[in-house]
Design a protein around this motif. Sequence first.
Motif, PDB file in Angstrom:
ATOM      1  N   VAL A 107       0.860  -1.178   0.000  1.00 36.30           N
ATOM      2  CA  VAL A 107       0.000   0.000   0.000  1.00 36.30           C
ATOM      3  C   VAL A 107       0.899   1.231   0.000  1.00 36.30           C
ATOM      4  O   VAL A 107       1.880   1.287   0.732  1.00 36.30           O
ATOM      5  N   THR A 108       0.549   2.193  -0.825  1.00 34.65           N
ATOM      6  CA  THR A 108       1.265   3.468  -0.861  1.00 34.65           C
ATOM      7  C   THR A 108       0.357   4.544  -0.296  1.00 34.65           C
ATOM      8  O   THR A 108      -0.823   4.603  -0.641  1.00 34.65           O
ATOM      9  N   ILE A 109       0.908   5.390   0.556  1.00 29.51           N
ATOM     10  CA  ILE A 109       0.162   6.497   1.147  1.00 29.51           C
ATOM     11  C   ILE A 109       0.826   7.791   0.701  1.00 29.51           C
ATOM     12  O   ILE A 109       2.043   7.933   0.799  1.00 29.51           O
ATOM     13  N   SER A 110       0.009   8.715   0.215  1.00 27.74           N
ATOM     14  CA  SER A 110       0.523   9.993  -0.273  1.00 27.74           C
ATOM     15  C   SER A 110      -0.282  11.141   0.297  1.00 27.74           C
ATOM     16  O   SER A 110      -1.492  11.027   0.484  1.00 27.74           O
ATOM     17  N   ASP A 111       0.399  12.258   0.543  1.00 24.93           N
ATOM     18  CA  ASP A 111      -0.294  13.480   0.898  1.00 24.93           C
ATOM     19  C   ASP A 111      -1.032  13.975  -0.335  1.00 24.93           C
ATOM     20  O   ASP A 111      -0.669  13.631  -1.465  1.00 24.93           O
ATOM     21  N   VAL A 112      -2.055  14.776  -0.130  1.00 25.30           N
ATOM     22  CA  VAL A 112      -2.872  15.263  -1.238  1.00 25.30           C
ATOM     23  C   VAL A 112      -2.957  16.786  -1.223  1.00 25.30           C
ATOM     24  O   VAL A 112      -2.714  17.435  -0.203  1.00 25.30           O
ATOM     25  N   VAL A 113      -3.324  17.322  -2.375  1.00 26.47           N
ATOM     26  CA  VAL A 113      -3.675  18.730  -2.534  1.00 26.47           C
ATOM     27  C   VAL A 113      -5.147  18.728  -2.918  1.00 26.47           C
ATOM     28  O   VAL A 113      -5.556  17.967  -3.801  1.00 26.47           O
ATOM     29  N   THR A 114      -5.947  19.544  -2.244  1.00 29.53           N
ATOM     30  CA  THR A 114      -7.367  19.620  -2.576  1.00 29.53           C
ATOM     31  C   THR A 114      -7.744  21.066  -2.854  1.00 29.53           C
ATOM     32  O   THR A 114      -7.161  21.999  -2.288  1.00 29.53           O
ATOM     33  N   LEU A 115      -8.721  21.240  -3.741  1.00 30.76           N
ATOM     34  CA  LEU A 115      -9.249  22.563  -4.039  1.00 30.76           C
ATOM     35  C   LEU A 115     -10.595  22.419  -4.715  1.00 30.76           C
ATOM     36  O   LEU A 115     -10.954  21.325  -5.154  1.00 30.76           O
ATOM     37  N   ALA A 147       4.552  21.272  -1.491  1.00 31.67           N
ATOM     38  CA  ALA A 147       4.363  22.601  -0.911  1.00 31.67           C
ATOM     39  C   ALA A 147       4.050  23.630  -1.991  1.00 31.67           C
ATOM     40  O   ALA A 147       3.168  24.483  -1.816  1.00 31.67           O
ATOM     41  N   GLU A 148       4.729  23.547  -3.120  1.00 30.14           N
ATOM     42  CA  GLU A 148       4.478  24.488  -4.204  1.00 30.14           C
ATOM     43  C   GLU A 148       3.075  24.297  -4.780  1.00 30.14           C
ATOM     44  O   GLU A 148       2.364  25.264  -5.062  1.00 30.14           O
ATOM     45  N   CYS A 149       2.651  23.056  -4.936  1.00 27.77           N
ATOM     46  CA  CYS A 149       1.319  22.787  -5.454  1.00 27.77           C
ATOM     47  C   CYS A 149       0.249  23.250  -4.464  1.00 27.77           C
ATOM     48  O   CYS A 149      -0.789  23.790  -4.869  1.00 27.77           O
ATOM     49  N   LEU A 150       0.493  23.085  -3.175  1.00 29.25           N
ATOM     50  CA  LEU A 150      -0.431  23.586  -2.158  1.00 29.25           C
ATOM     51  C   LEU A 150      -0.572  25.106  -2.261  1.00 29.25           C
ATOM     52  O   LEU A 150      -1.675  25.650  -2.151  1.00 29.25           O
ATOM     53  N   ARG A 151       0.541  25.804  -2.497  1.00 30.74           N
ATOM     54  CA  ARG A 151       0.520  27.256  -2.647  1.00 30.74           C
ATOM     55  C   ARG A 151      -0.312  27.657  -3.867  1.00 30.74           C
ATOM     56  O   ARG A 151      -1.149  28.558  -3.796  1.00 30.74           O
ATOM     57  N   ILE A 152      -0.088  26.978  -4.987  1.00 33.19           N
ATOM     58  CA  ILE A 152      -0.835  27.264  -6.212  1.00 33.19           C
ATOM     59  C   ILE A 152      -2.330  27.025  -5.989  1.00 33.19           C
ATOM     60  O   ILE A 152      -3.174  27.825  -6.403  1.00 33.19           O
ATOM     61  N   ALA A 153      -2.667  25.930  -5.325  1.00 33.43           N
ATOM     62  CA  ALA A 153      -4.078  25.617  -5.052  1.00 33.43           C
ATOM     63  C   ALA A 153      -4.700  26.669  -4.141  1.00 33.43           C
ATOM     64  O   ALA A 153      -5.856  27.068  -4.350  1.00 33.43           O
ATOM     65  N   ALA A 154      -3.961  27.131  -3.138  1.00 37.73           N
ATOM     66  CA  ALA A 154      -4.481  28.159  -2.227  1.00 37.73           C
ATOM     67  C   ALA A 154      -4.736  29.461  -2.991  1.00 37.73           C
ATOM     68  O   ALA A 154      -5.761  30.133  -2.771  1.00 37.73           O
ATOM     69  N   GLU A 155      -3.834  29.816  -3.903  1.00 40.42           N
ATOM     70  CA  GLU A 155      -4.029  31.026  -4.718  1.00 40.42           C
ATOM     71  C   GLU A 155      -5.244  30.869  -5.630  1.00 40.42           C
ATOM     72  O   GLU A 155      -6.029  31.796  -5.799  1.00 40.42           O
ATOM     73  N   TRP A 156      -5.406  29.673  -6.206  1.00 38.22           N
ATOM     74  CA  TRP A 156      -6.550  29.403  -7.081  1.00 38.22           C
ATOM     75  C   TRP A 156      -7.854  29.528  -6.286  1.00 38.22           C
ATOM     76  O   TRP A 156      -8.813  30.142  -6.732  1.00 38.22           O
ATOM     77  N   ASP A 157      -7.869  28.918  -5.093  1.00 42.34           N
ATOM     78  CA  ASP A 157      -9.061  28.976  -4.234  1.00 42.34           C
ATOM     79  C   ASP A 157      -9.388  30.416  -3.840  1.00 42.34           C
ATOM     80  O   ASP A 157     -10.554  30.819  -3.834  1.00 42.34           O
ATOM     81  N   ALA A 158      -8.355  31.208  -3.501  1.00 41.05           N
ATOM     82  CA  ALA A 158      -8.575  32.599  -3.107  1.00 41.05           C
ATOM     83  C   ALA A 158      -9.174  33.394  -4.267  1.00 41.05           C
ATOM     84  O   ALA A 158     -10.108  34.192  -4.069  1.00 41.05           O
ATOM     85  N   ALA A 159      -8.682  33.175  -5.479  1.00 44.06           N
ATOM     86  CA  ALA A 159      -9.223  33.871  -6.651  1.00 44.06           C
ATOM     87  C   ALA A 159     -10.661  33.437  -6.920  1.00 44.06           C
ATOM     88  O   ALA A 159     -11.518  34.266  -7.257  1.00 44.06           O
ATOM     89  N   ARG A 160     -10.937  32.149  -6.740  1.00 43.20           N
ATOM     90  CA  ARG A 160     -12.306  31.648  -6.937  1.00 43.20           C
ATOM     91  C   ARG A 160     -13.242  32.268  -5.912  1.00 43.20           C
ATOM     92  O   ARG A 160     -14.351  32.716  -6.235  1.00 43.20           O
ATOM     93  N   GLU A 161     -12.805  32.323  -4.655  1.00 44.05           N
ATOM     94  CA  GLU A 161     -13.619  32.932  -3.584  1.00 44.05           C
ATOM     95  C   GLU A 161     -13.888  34.406  -3.889  1.00 44.05           C
ATOM     96  O   GLU A 161     -15.000  34.881  -3.686  1.00 44.05           O
ATOM     97  N   ALA A 162     -12.876  35.116  -4.385  1.00 40.09           N
ATOM     98  CA  ALA A 162     -13.026  36.543  -4.703  1.00 40.09           C
ATOM     99  C   ALA A 162     -14.056  36.736  -5.819  1.00 40.09           C
ATOM    100  O   ALA A 162     -14.834  37.701  -5.772  1.00 40.09           O
ATOM    101  N   ARG A 163     -14.090  35.829  -6.781  1.00 41.16           N
ATOM    102  CA  ARG A 163     -15.062  35.929  -7.874  1.00 41.16           C
ATOM    103  C   ARG A 163     -16.486  35.734  -7.372  1.00 41.16           C
ATOM    104  O   ARG A 163     -17.435  36.240  -7.957  1.00 41.16           O
ATOM    105  N   HIS A 164     -16.629  34.984  -6.287  1.00 41.42           N
ATOM    106  CA  HIS A 164     -17.965  34.662  -5.767  1.00 41.42           C
ATOM    107  C   HIS A 164     -18.375  35.584  -4.629  1.00 41.42           C
ATOM    108  O   HIS A 164     -19.463  35.409  -4.071  1.00 41.42           O
ATOM    109  N   ALA A 165     -17.506  36.531  -4.285  1.00 41.19           N
ATOM    110  CA  ALA A 165     -17.807  37.450  -3.157  1.00 41.19           C
ATOM    111  C   ALA A 165     -18.795  38.525  -3.566  1.00 41.19           C
ATOM    112  O   ALA A 165     -19.015  38.845  -4.675  1.00 41.19           O
TER     113      ALA A 165
END
Length: 140
Positions: free
Chosen positions: A69-77, A122-140
């Motif tokens: 079994v392989t266990i990996s951390d994930v990035v979610t958005l 870590a870099e992918c998490l940063r990109i996902a956080a920026e994407w989520d923030a932009a998405r949230e701003a569009r829906h504000a």
Amino acid sequence: MSGAFRDLSVLLADRPGSLAEFGRILGGAGVSLEGGGVFTHEGVAIAHFLVDHAERGRAALEAHGIGPVTISDVVTLRLDQDLPGQLGAFSQTVADAGISIRVQYSDHDHRLVLVVDPDRQAECLRIAAEWDAAREARHA
């Protein structure tokens, strides 16, 4: 999403009942499946599931002879589901950063789940956080 959720992957036998056995073993160990799937290619069934208690799941599966079994951390958005092209646009942003997406699926709460090279997590998490923030701003 809580950091407790991780991707658990394993090769399953390409036969009737493999997924049932997998689900019974994890359920019996108290491991919840929060998203994922099984894909068969050339006689090999590859399972990837988002789980809580990944180490407990690994131990239970391997105790029943299923593994490794392989266990990996994930990035979610979240993507804007009503806007066509979101997967392509986000994936391109990740690709432009030189990050390869190893696995992609959705969880039960309609979030995109990604597994990437651990060295680029870590870099992918940063990109996902920026994407989520932009998405949230569009829906504000």
